[in-house]
Design an enzyme around this catalytic site. Structure first.
Site, mmCIF file in Angstrom:
data_model
loop_
_atom_site.group_PDB
_atom_site.id
_atom_site.type_symbol
_atom_site.label_atom_id
_atom_site.label_comp_id
_atom_site.label_asym_id
_atom_site.label_seq_id
_atom_site.Cartn_x
_atom_site.Cartn_y
_atom_site.Cartn_z
ATOM 1 N N LYS A 178 -6.689 12.097 -0.583
ATOM 2 C CA LYS A 178 -5.255 12.391 -0.657
ATOM 3 C C LYS A 178 -4.965 13.500 -1.672
ATOM 4 C CE LYS A 178 -3.960 9.635 2.546
ATOM 5 N NZ LYS A 178 -3.351 10.148 3.799
ATOM 6 N N TYR A 215 -10.540 7.073 -1.372
ATOM 7 C CA TYR A 215 -9.290 7.329 -0.657
ATOM 8 C C TYR A 215 -8.407 8.288 -1.457
ATOM 9 C CZ TYR A 215 -4.707 6.348 1.453
ATOM 10 O OH TYR A 215 -3.479 6.459 2.054
#
Length: 264
Positions: free
Chosen positions: A162, A158
């Protein structure tokens, strides 16, 4: 005259949480807003709720899966042609899936990257093409995270997505600058939403304890940053990431009572 009167704004992943709050703020400032969500029922309910609050029909629901590039292109084209242009894109849609690196699966990785990276990239591409077509010096805002700056256990994949959005903002800003289009990202920190409170009922108390300014973020903190980046006041800001985290990335502690993500 409200700040975004006669401006058309598209927000992805906006059926709830931060995206919903961003739609509400833009609509309250006079914008025509396309509220996107993968869940058609949720998108319609969210749009109706905001329209009822402001007493006008300014928010229109668009159901499509951001991971599906053809659906995204169709949505952007339809909204821009209906309202004669697109001024602002907030590429907010994203998913979070926890997982330890040693057991993380290719399936989970592909699902994550197809929304967070590919979805954001091609949403931005479709929006930029619409802005160029209608000769609008528009604004593209990507939704990054503090996890794209600091490592967090069980969020390696994740966090990679980002971090990619931060560099995406820089790369797209370079290519779209000649068209007058700015591209920036928002690095959202711990923010109180329905989801975060479901994950941790003590979310606000826990994160208050480690934030340098002593408070956890609210949806309006992120939404107000999006309003600024989309405004004429931010016309000379591009390729940047504004951290909205109460200073958490200064030293990045995790709350002592933060629930483990190992089995999520």
């Amino acid at each position: 005259m409200k700040r975004f009167e006669n401006k058309n704004v598209l927000v992805t992943g906006a059926g709830s949480g931060i995206g919903f709050g961003i739609c509400r703020h833009f609509a309250s400032e006079g914008a025509i807003v396309a509220l996107n969500d993968k869940n058609e029922v949720l998108a319609k309910e969210a749009a109706t709720k905001i329209n009822n609050e402001i007493g006008e029909q300014r928010v229109f629901p668009y159901a499509c899966d951001i991971a599906n590039v053809e659906e995204v292109r169709k949505m952007v084209k339809e909204f821009a042609s209906t309202h004669k242009g697109l001024h602002v894109l907030i590429a907010n849609a994203g998913i979070t899936n926890y997982g330890a690196f040693l057991t993380y699966t290719p399936e989970a990785f592909d699902t994550l990257t197809s929304v967070n990276m590919r979805g954001s990239y091609f949403s931005a591409q479709a929006a930029a093409l619409a802005m160029i077509e209608y000769k609008i010096p528009g604004r593209i805002i990507l939704m990054s995270s503090v996890t794209g700056v600091q490592a967090h256990i069980n969020l390696s994949a994740y966090g990679m997505t980002k971090a990619a959005l931060r560099l995406m903002a820089r790369g797209l800003a370079l290519e779209l600058g000649p068209y007058g289009i700015t591209v920036n990202a928002i690095g959202a920190g711990a923010t109180i939403t329905e989801r975060t409170l479901t994950d941790d009922p003590n979310y606000e108390k826990n994160w208050n304890s480690v934030a340098p300014n002593g408070r956890t973020g609210y949806v309006e903190d992120v939404a107000n940053t999006a309003l600024f980046l989309a405004s004429t006041e931010a016309r000379h800001i591009t390729g940047d990431t504004i951290m909205v985290d109460g200073g958490w990335t200064i030293y990045s502690p995790v709350p002592q009572n933060h629930p483990t993500a190992d089995n999520k």
